[in-house]
Design a protein around this motif. Structure first.
Motif, PDB file in Angstrom:
ATOM      1  N   MET A 164       7.438   7.030 -89.853  1.00 30.55           N
ATOM      2  CA  MET A 164       8.603   7.622 -90.514  1.00 30.55           C
ATOM      3  C   MET A 164       9.843   6.797 -90.182  1.00 30.55           C
ATOM      4  N   HIS A 207      13.797   6.766 -90.214  1.00 36.19           N
ATOM      5  CA  HIS A 207      14.962   7.663 -90.335  1.00 36.19           C
ATOM      6  C   HIS A 207      15.760   7.304 -91.584  1.00 36.19           C
ATOM      7  N   PHE A 208      16.008   8.301 -92.411  1.00 35.60           N
ATOM      8  CA  PHE A 208      16.887   8.075 -93.561  1.00 35.60           C
ATOM      9  C   PHE A 208      18.303   7.839 -93.032  1.00 35.60           C
ATOM     10  N   THR A 268      17.253  22.889 -94.570  1.00 34.51           N
ATOM     11  CA  THR A 268      15.840  22.919 -94.217  1.00 34.51           C
ATOM     12  C   THR A 268      15.104  21.761 -94.889  1.00 34.51           C
ATOM     13  N   GLY A 269      14.223  21.138 -94.147  1.00 29.75           N
ATOM     14  CA  GLY A 269      13.395  20.094 -94.723  1.00 29.75           C
ATOM     15  C   GLY A 269      14.009  18.703 -94.650  1.00 29.75           C
ATOM     16  N   GLU A 270      15.255  18.623 -94.168  1.00 28.43           N
ATOM     17  CA  GLU A 270      15.903  17.313 -94.058  1.00 28.43           C
ATOM     18  C   GLU A 270      15.387  16.514 -92.861  1.00 28.43           C
ATOM     19  N   LEU A 280      13.279  14.934 -86.408  1.00 28.62           N
ATOM     20  CA  LEU A 280      13.345  13.477 -86.259  1.00 28.62           C
ATOM     21  C   LEU A 280      14.770  13.038 -85.922  1.00 28.62           C
ATOM     22  N   GLN A 340       5.306  15.415 -81.017  1.00 28.90           N
ATOM     23  CA  GLN A 340       5.597  14.432 -82.052  1.00 28.90           C
ATOM     24  C   GLN A 340       6.665  13.426 -81.599  1.00 28.90           C
ATOM     25  N   ASP A 355       8.540  24.391 -92.181  1.00 28.53           N
ATOM     26  CA  ASP A 355       8.761  23.832 -93.493  1.00 28.53           C
ATOM     27  C   ASP A 355       7.819  24.493 -94.500  1.00 28.53           C
ATOM     28  N   ARG A 382      13.596  22.172-100.779  1.00 28.84           N
ATOM     29  CA  ARG A 382      13.713  21.192 -99.709  1.00 28.84           C
ATOM     30  C   ARG A 382      13.488  19.774-100.250  1.00 28.84           C
TER      31      ARG A 382
HETATM   32  P1  ADP Z   1      14.041  20.647 -90.720  1.00 32.05           P
HETATM   33  O1  ADP Z   1      13.956  20.999 -89.281  1.00 32.05           O
HETATM   34  O2  ADP Z   1      15.289  19.903 -91.038  1.00 32.05           O
HETATM   35  O3  ADP Z   1      13.834  21.800 -91.623  1.00 32.05           O
HETATM   36  P2  ADP Z   1      11.654  19.176 -90.152  1.00 32.05           P
HETATM   37  O4  ADP Z   1      12.134  18.446 -88.985  1.00 32.05           O
HETATM   38  O5  ADP Z   1      10.777  20.334 -89.939  1.00 32.05           O
HETATM   39  O6  ADP Z   1      12.884  19.641 -91.054  1.00 32.05           O
HETATM   40  O7  ADP Z   1      10.994  18.120 -91.118  1.00 32.05           O
HETATM   41  C1  ADP Z   1      10.522  18.448 -92.373  1.00 32.05           C
HETATM   42  C2  ADP Z   1       9.437  17.483 -92.801  1.00 32.05           C
HETATM   43  O8  ADP Z   1       9.988  16.238 -93.180  1.00 32.05           O
HETATM   44  C3  ADP Z   1       8.430  17.182 -91.714  1.00 32.05           C
HETATM   45  O9  ADP Z   1       7.152  17.230 -92.263  1.00 32.05           O
HETATM   46  C4  ADP Z   1       8.787  15.786 -91.278  1.00 32.05           C
HETATM   47  O10 ADP Z   1       7.694  15.106 -90.780  1.00 32.05           O
HETATM   48  C5  ADP Z   1       9.309  15.168 -92.542  1.00 32.05           C
HETATM   49  N1  ADP Z   1      10.256  14.061 -92.342  1.00 32.05           N
HETATM   50  C6  ADP Z   1      11.404  14.143 -91.648  1.00 32.05           C
HETATM   51  N2  ADP Z   1      12.052  12.958 -91.653  1.00 32.05           N
HETATM   52  C7  ADP Z   1      11.298  12.098 -92.362  1.00 32.05           C
HETATM   53  C8  ADP Z   1      11.415  10.713 -92.723  1.00 32.05           C
HETATM   54  N3  ADP Z   1      12.477   9.983 -92.339  1.00 32.05           N
HETATM   55  N4  ADP Z   1      10.453  10.170 -93.450  1.00 32.05           N
HETATM   56  C9  ADP Z   1       9.391  10.912 -93.838  1.00 32.05           C
HETATM   57  N5  ADP Z   1       9.197  12.203 -93.541  1.00 32.05           N
HETATM   58  C10 ADP Z   1      10.141  12.809 -92.814  1.00 32.05           C
END
Ligand code: ADP
Ligand code: MG
Length: 789
Positions: free
Chosen positions: A79, A81-82, A102-104, A108, A140, A492, A528
């Motif tokens: 992965m 980081h965006f 959520t889902g961002e 990570l 993770q 998620d 998301r």
């Molecule tokens: P949030 O806590 O913001 O709701 P999560 O941390 O649970 O989101 O992540 C949501 C999903 O996105 C997870 O399955 C994670 O692995 C995926 N994800 C997060 N960042 C990336 C990235 N840069 N590239 C690919 N997948 C990602």
């Protein structure tokens, strides 16, 4: 990487512009890090640490550290980081809040600031809302950190102290917020420095920060003693111990004020309660109760140590002879005395230590927080925690549709329509998540759905594990899920195959929550990472919140509005009314939290003072000096107290003063006064005596072999008085609500009385410590004299 101009100039544009500059710097480093081997990447950590040792500022390393973490994540997790995630990380690293829906990928995002701060070795605490998430995130993200050469720990409830210590020794430690707070409390109840598990606080990274600092605001963490004791036990123990004979069944050491059972006594108890071995761990409670009942019998004398008034035991202050209003002995001793007197046994107050979770986190020099919903409460974060909220742009544009509320005239009309709506959506195969504000409401929804013969998952009374696995399936085709707004937070909801074409997840809210923030949490379940999705709220003007916060206005409104056959109200004024009421409600909740926090602040400062004193006793190197510090002002406090009273000082008061001073300085000759003497005069007489006494104490203590024993005893003295003080503070707080009718500002009054209580406690601690030290001094004095002969 080009960033759309529109995003740069959105709400937090000024802040964001600077962050974007750093993001391009991070991006520029990407190719050079890509060319490094795994070994060379890891080596960077060592280099960073060396630079820190040479005095470089942590923030100077930030750009490179972030680039390094991103590269490691690409290799380890696949992965990258965006850019917006890097921005989220930058905000966090400055001790502020990143609002990211959520889902961002906030998990990570956390890898960045936790690595950066982990470099210092001072311990980063990454806080999640449940254990499952702590494990998941540690497993993770921990891979990235370990790959880069940092150590990672997991702090779980029920771990033994050595494992906990190891977890805390790691560079980065994951766990549940409450557990960190409990460790803090337990650490401050420890009797040995080596039993402590935490290190000084450094940096906490709090996931779902609004839940921790706002929603949990009212729940204190409490460490309580054993609770499940039969109320009759005290009476049984009292009855038995009454039949015991001194020196035969038990012994009482007047000097150490301790009681113990003899072999015979123990045997009698074992027979009476038909237990094999009273010393077994499982009979600990029984043993404790028997000892307390013995203490109640031999150490507490009616009309001397306590009186019985209106069926209640009232303690008597041994220095003034006055009954002490509302004072109770802790640890079941009070109950034992009540049982001895054949009174109704009161419920034991078992709090041994407590702190609110916010006050716990406020001890960290720096906290970063992330959540999908914080902007609404920015003022609160700002004023109470000095944290700023930055809305981080989403990675992909949000295409979710939030439809207008549908408002019904009655609750039943609402639920009926909810069931109809669910049926209609379900017919297309589109998944529906029905959000409720309470378990009770969930059940109501479930009833209506059942009537429509719909199959659904109800997320009530499930374990966290079940809840998470059920909620994560809510985006599958044909799924109908009923859950409270907060259920499965942090999980998620991925869309099943073909669901995007059906319009994504349909979120149907069934009541406005007391805070828009929680409504937004629910909406955020859908749409998301650029997914399609729809949200809508079905509410009624009979809903709880409206009744509670706008009763009068509601009555007026009811007369004006018209509803159609289905009970739907179409007037604009209805939806304005709902929004307005929600704002009033938010304001009122905020006011309550602010008020509570202000009250808490006072106890919080006191707690820190007491824990500081405890630390001195526990860790103090020159322990004699610490002891002396307690003694130094006591005689003067004693004299002051006497002359500060409203009543005129009597000869009997001076006699009592004389007795007390004698206890503090058993080796000295204390004057007795035959006339009522002036304060200054008494001080003048006492000062030289005391000045002679203090060096003696110092000298004797330096030789004393009982020093460690004394240290422990004194810690217990502090604990005991602190516990009682906490109870008094609790009572003061209860009373303050009622006093607000009076003219005085209740906060001021609380502050003033809390200070008085604290001074009283400090005095009692000083006094007990002085007496104990006095005993030791007199013991050694006798010995020395014996040697001299
Ligand atoms: P949030 O806590 O913001 O709701 P999560 O941390 O649970 O989101 O992540 C949501 C999903 O996105 C997870 O399955 C994670 O692995 C995926 N994800 C997060 N960042 C990336 C990235 N840069 N590239 C690919 N997948 C990602
Ligand atoms: Mg999350």
């Amino acid at each position: 990487m080009s960033i759309p101009i529109k995003k740069i100039f959105s709400a937090d544009s000024r802040k964001l512009r600077n962050f974007y500059k750093e993001v391009s710097a991070i991006n520029k480093l990407e190719s050079s890090y890509e060319s490094l081997s795994n070994e060379e990447l890891k080596n960077q950590t060592t280099i960073f640490k060396e630079r820190l040792l040479l005095g470089e500022d942590l923030m100077n390393i930030r750009t490179e550290a972030f680039a390094l973490v991103r590269e490691a994540s690409k290799r380890i997790l696949g992965m990258r980081h965006f850019d917006v995630q890097l921005i989220g990380g930058l905000v966090l690293s400055e001790g502020n809040i990143s609002e990211m829906p959520t889902g961002e990928g906030k998990t990570l995002v956390a890898s960045l600031p936790s690595y950066l701060h982990g470099l210092t070795g001072k311990g980063v605490h990454v806080i999640t809302v449940n254990e499952y998430l702590a494990k998941r995130d540690k497993e993770q993200i921990g891979q990235i950190h370990e790959f880069l050469g940092l150590s990672v720990g997991l702090n779980l409830p029920m771990m033994d102290p050595n494992d906990k210590k190891a977890a805390y020794a790691a560079d980065i430690t994951y766990g549940l917020g409450a557990e960190f707070g409990f460790d803090y409390l337990r650490d401050n109840m420890a009797f040995e420095a080596s039993m402590r598990v935490q290190r000084p606080f450094y940096f906490a990274l709090v996931d779902e920060v609004d839940s921790v600092l706002i929603d949990e605001a009212k729940t204190p963490l409490i460490i309580a003693g054993k609770t499940d004791v039969h109320p009759n036990l005290s009476h049984l123990c009292a009855k038995l111990s009454k039949s015991f004979k001194g020196n035969h069944d038990y012994t009482f050491d007047l000097h150490t004020k301790s009681v113990s059972y003899t072999e015979e006594g123990i045997e009698k108890i074992e027979r009476y309660f038909s237990v094999d071995n009273l010393y077994d761990l499982e009979h600990q409670t029984l043993y404790h109760y028997m000892i307390q009942s013995l203490r109640a019998r031999v150490m507490f004398i009616k009309d001397v140590d306590y009186i019985v008034k209106e069926g209640k035991v009232m303690l008597i202050d041994m220095f003034t002879g006055r009954p002490m209003e509302g004072r109770t002995l802790s640890n079941g001793l009070h109950q034992a005395i009540e049982a001895k007197e054949g009174l109704v046994v009161t419920e034991e107050n078992k709090t041994q230590a407590s702190i609110t979770i916010q006050n716990y986190f406020r001890m960290y020099p720096k906290i970063g927080g992330m959540t999908g919903t914080a902007k609404n409460e920015e003022k609160e974060f700002n004023e109470l925690y000095s944290m700023e909220v930055t809305q981080i742009p989403t990675n992909k544009p949000v295409i979710r549709k939030d439809l207008d509320d549908v408002i019904f005239d009655t609750v039943d009309a609402k639920y009926f329509a909810v069931a109809e709506k669910v049926k209609e959506i379900h017919a297309t195969g589109q998944p529906v998540l029905i959000g409720t504000t309470s378990i009770l409401q969930s059940e109501k929804v479930a009833d209506f759905l059942s009537k429509e013969k719909l199959q659904f998952e109800l997320l009530n009374a499930k374990t966290i594990q079940q809840e998470i696995s059920l909620i994560s399936l809510a985006g599958q085709k044909n799924a109908i899920t009923v859950a409270t707004n907060m259920a499965g937070r942090g999980t998620d909801i991925l869309l099943g195959e073909g669901v995007a074409e059906l319009g994504g997840l349909f979120v149907l809210g069934t009541e406005r929550h007391e805070s828009r923030r929680i409504d937004n949490q629910l909406k955020g379940r859908s749409g998301r990472q650029g997914d399609p999705g729809i949200t809508q709220f079905y509410i009624s003007i009979e809903d709880d919140m409206l009744q509670r916060f706008a009763e009068e206005e509601l009555d007026k409104l009811k007369k004006k509005i018209k509803a159609d056959k289905k009970g739907i109200i179409t007037q604009k004024s209805a939806s304005e009314f709902v929004s307005r009421t929600q704002r009033i409600c938010e304001g009122s909740m905020y006011g309550m939290r602010e008020y509570n926090l202000k009250l808490d602040n006072i106890l919080n400062e006191q707690r820190q003072t007491i824990y500081g004193i405890r630390d001195q006793l526990l860790f103090g190197e020159q322990i004699e000096e610490t002891f002396i510090r307690f003694l130094r002002d006591l005689p003067y406090h004693e004299i002051e107290r006497l002359f500060d009273q409203d009543a005129e000082v009597q000869l009997t008061d001076l006699a009592l003063l004389s007795i007390n001073l004698q206890k503090y300085m058993p080796t000295e000759t204390i004057p007795t006064w035959e006339f009522v003497t002036e304060e200054a005069q008494i001080i003048e007489e006492i000062q030289p005596i005391f000045n002679e006494y203090l060096p003696k104490v110092n000298e004797l203590l330096a030789k004393a072999v009982e020093k460690d024993q004394l240290r422990l005893y004194l810690i217990q003295v502090v604990d005991t008085h602190w516990l009682r003080h906490m109870e008094s503070m609790e009572r003061l707080k209860e009373g303050i609500g009622m006093r607000s009718y009076a003219q005085e500002d209740p906060m001021r009054q609380y502050e003033r009385e809390a200070l008085i209580l604290f001074q009283q406690m400090s005095y009692l601690i000083e006094r007990d410590i002085a007496i104990e030290i006095g005993k030791l001094v007199s013991h050694y004095n006798h010995q020395t004299k014996g040697e001299d002969l």
